[in-house]
Motif scaffolding. Structure first.
Motif, mmCIF file in Angstrom:
data_model
loop_
_atom_site.group_PDB
_atom_site.id
_atom_site.type_symbol
_atom_site.label_atom_id
_atom_site.label_comp_id
_atom_site.label_asym_id
_atom_site.label_seq_id
_atom_site.Cartn_x
_atom_site.Cartn_y
_atom_site.Cartn_z
ATOM 1 N N PHE A 74 38.380 21.793 -6.841
ATOM 2 C CA PHE A 74 37.361 22.374 -5.969
ATOM 3 C C PHE A 74 35.995 21.763 -6.279
ATOM 4 C CE2 PHE A 74 34.230 25.350 -4.555
ATOM 5 C CZ PHE A 74 34.767 26.017 -3.464
ATOM 6 N N LYS A 75 35.663 21.674 -7.565
ATOM 7 C CA LYS A 75 34.354 21.135 -7.952
ATOM 8 C C LYS A 75 34.199 19.677 -7.541
ATOM 9 C CE LYS A 75 34.483 22.165 -12.298
ATOM 10 N NZ LYS A 75 34.033 22.208 -13.706
ATOM 11 N N LEU A 104 32.899 19.292 -4.164
ATOM 12 C CA LEU A 104 31.493 19.654 -4.039
ATOM 13 C C LEU A 104 30.536 18.623 -4.635
ATOM 14 C CD1 LEU A 104 31.587 23.472 -4.878
ATOM 15 C CD2 LEU A 104 31.760 22.358 -2.645
ATOM 16 N N ILE A 146 32.646 30.875 -7.424
ATOM 17 C CA ILE A 146 32.493 29.514 -6.884
ATOM 18 C C ILE A 146 31.648 29.546 -5.606
ATOM 19 C CG2 ILE A 146 33.748 27.624 -5.790
ATOM 20 C CD1 ILE A 146 36.080 28.258 -7.723
ATOM 21 N N GLU A 147 31.877 30.552 -4.774
ATOM 22 C CA GLU A 147 31.140 30.664 -3.514
ATOM 23 C C GLU A 147 29.646 30.848 -3.754
ATOM 24 O OE1 GLU A 147 31.453 33.157 0.702
ATOM 25 O OE2 GLU A 147 32.621 33.780 -1.047
ATOM 26 N N TYR A 185 28.169 24.756 -3.217
ATOM 27 C CA TYR A 185 29.060 25.263 -2.173
ATOM 28 C C TYR A 185 28.241 25.713 -0.966
ATOM 29 C CZ TYR A 185 32.215 27.953 0.630
ATOM 30 O OH TYR A 185 32.932 28.414 1.713
ATOM 31 N N GLN A 186 27.115 26.365 -1.216
ATOM 32 C CA GLN A 186 26.261 26.800 -0.116
ATOM 33 C C GLN A 186 25.746 25.601 0.684
ATOM 34 O OE1 GLN A 186 25.652 30.073 0.835
ATOM 35 N NE2 GLN A 186 27.266 30.513 -0.651
ATOM 36 N N GLN A 237 28.588 24.440 2.789
ATOM 37 C CA GLN A 237 28.808 25.359 3.903
ATOM 38 C C GLN A 237 27.788 25.139 5.021
ATOM 39 O OE1 GLN A 237 28.309 29.693 3.255
ATOM 40 N NE2 GLN A 237 30.408 29.867 4.010
ATOM 41 N N ALA A 291 34.113 24.104 4.665
ATOM 42 C CA ALA A 291 33.802 24.887 3.469
ATOM 43 C C ALA A 291 34.629 26.164 3.428
ATOM 44 C CB ALA A 291 32.310 25.214 3.430
ATOM 45 N N LEU A 299 37.551 27.167 0.604
ATOM 46 C CA LEU A 299 37.521 28.408 -0.171
ATOM 47 C C LEU A 299 38.842 29.155 -0.024
ATOM 48 C CD1 LEU A 299 35.144 29.552 -1.864
ATOM 49 C CD2 LEU A 299 34.765 31.170 -0.004
#
Length: 369
Positions: free
Chosen positions: A163-164, A167, A215-216, A221-222, A225, A232, A236
């Motif tokens: 996941f990272k 990002l 994480i969110e 992540y923002q 998104q 995004a 998630l």
């Protein structure tokens, strides 16, 4: 420069719900250092970049007054909504322009926030507002989270790391500074007496949903998104689903083996349970029993003949599917849609079970874990 990356109300609510609270061990290290260098009284602590107030609340019992400072009014609204801390006030502002007189602050803290500050201006302002022998404490989490869950901890950690990686293109220079453990900022602190403490281990029980919520809350992540909202959201959800799928007892094959080979409670044990219940409860017939963590239903089925209604609950859909396949007791039936809608409420009055039925429910993750 002031960074406004935590402004939205939705982001602030996620931050409040899922962001880690600094451990008490770190709070104690800070307080012992302050006691050693300055001593009592501890009058005023100022928590910079306070966000939704986790660190501010941790400090509150140890100071006459705590002031949380943040640039985001939405974050401050979330912080103010937490009741029970009458000595905390929250103000909108920046770390580079503090609304305090010279030499008035006992302790300045910044928890996972100092990488957003203008280094030179912040340090000048810290030197201005701190009392003689007042202290500055900068803390943050290292980016080396390891997840542990039975035999699948390494796989869960891999999912988190994957996941990272997605990002990385959205990771700001300031987050990269945080990942260096603020080496440059620490070196620039002009105070003659300073200490650096690393590698304080933190172990915390956390659900898959909460780690996904954590994480969110990440700024990267923002940013992802805002740039690609559909991608995004899908990422998630995919991370959550992968995390759940890699927990023990989730797969159909494992659930089938669980039913086939798991040792069921003995009839003698069931008799002892019922004997104890009759002695303590007395009143018969017995209306409702709930088997929590019922798995593939062995114990549920053995208890079923002794109750008018029986509820088996488990977090694993695969386990419940196998349990339903073997639900052959006379008072066994799959729950109706109305019963399924009520699956989060575990009181007999609200389950609406029909007579002589066994209901097998998938527990709500948020209500059980």
């Amino acid at each position: 420069m002031t960074y406004r990356l935590f402004e939205e109300k939705h982001h602030a609510s996620i931050y409040q719900r899922y962001r880690f609270v600094p451990p008490e061990e770190i709070r104690d290290i800070i307080l012992h250092y302050l006691e050693r260098k300055k001593g009592q009284p501890h009058v005023l602590a100022v928590d910079l970049g306070c966000g939704t107030g986790q660190n501010s609340r941790l400090l509150a019992p140890h100071f006459q007054e705590v002031v949380g400072i943040d640039i985001s009014e939405c974050q401050l609204e979330e912080a103010r909504a937490v009741a029970g801390f009458n000595n905390i006030t929250y103000r909108k502002g920046t770390a580079e322009e503090l609304p305090f007189p010279d030499g008035s602050v006992d302790l300045l803290t910044a928890a996972s926030a100092a990488h957003w500050f203008d280094q030179q201006r912040f340090l000048l302002e810290a030197g201005r507002v701190l009392k003689p022998c007042g202290c500055l404490a900068l803390l943050g989490f290292a980016d080396n989270i390891r997840l542990h869950y039975g035999s699948c901890g390494d796989r869960l950690t891999d999912i988190y790391d994957e996941f990272k990686k997605v990002l990385l293109p959205y990771t700001s220079t300031q987050v990269a500074v945080a990942n260096t453990k603020l080496q440059d900022l620490y070196a620039a602190i002009p105070f003659p007496d300073k200490e650096r403490i690393e590698c304080i281990p933190l172990k915390q029980q956390i659900s898959v949903r909460n780690i996904v919520g954590f994480i969110e809350s990440f700024s990267m992540y923002q940013a992802f998104q805002r740039a690609e909202p559909d991608a995004a959201t899908a990422l998630l959800q995919r991370t959550h689903d992968s995390g759940m799928a890699n927990r023990p007892f989730e797969g159909k094959e494992h659930a089938t083996s669980y039913w086939k080979y798991r040792v069921s409670p003995s009839s003698q044990l069931i008799e002892e349970v019922m004997s104890f219940l009759k002695k303590k409860r007395g009143v018969q017939p017995f209306d409702l029993a709930v088997d929590v963590g019922c798995g593939s239903g062995q114990g549920t089925m053995l208890l079923a003949p002794h109750f008018s209604s029986m509820v088996g609950t488990d977090v694993s859909p695969a386990q419940l599917e196998v349990a339903l396949e073997h639900a052959t007791a006379p008072n066994t039936s799959e729950p109706t849609p109305e019963e399924r809608r009520r699956r989060v409420d575990w009181t007999g009055d609200n389950l609406c079970l029909g007579p002589n039925s066994v209901a097998l429910y998938k527990q709500s993750y948020d209500s059980i874990r």
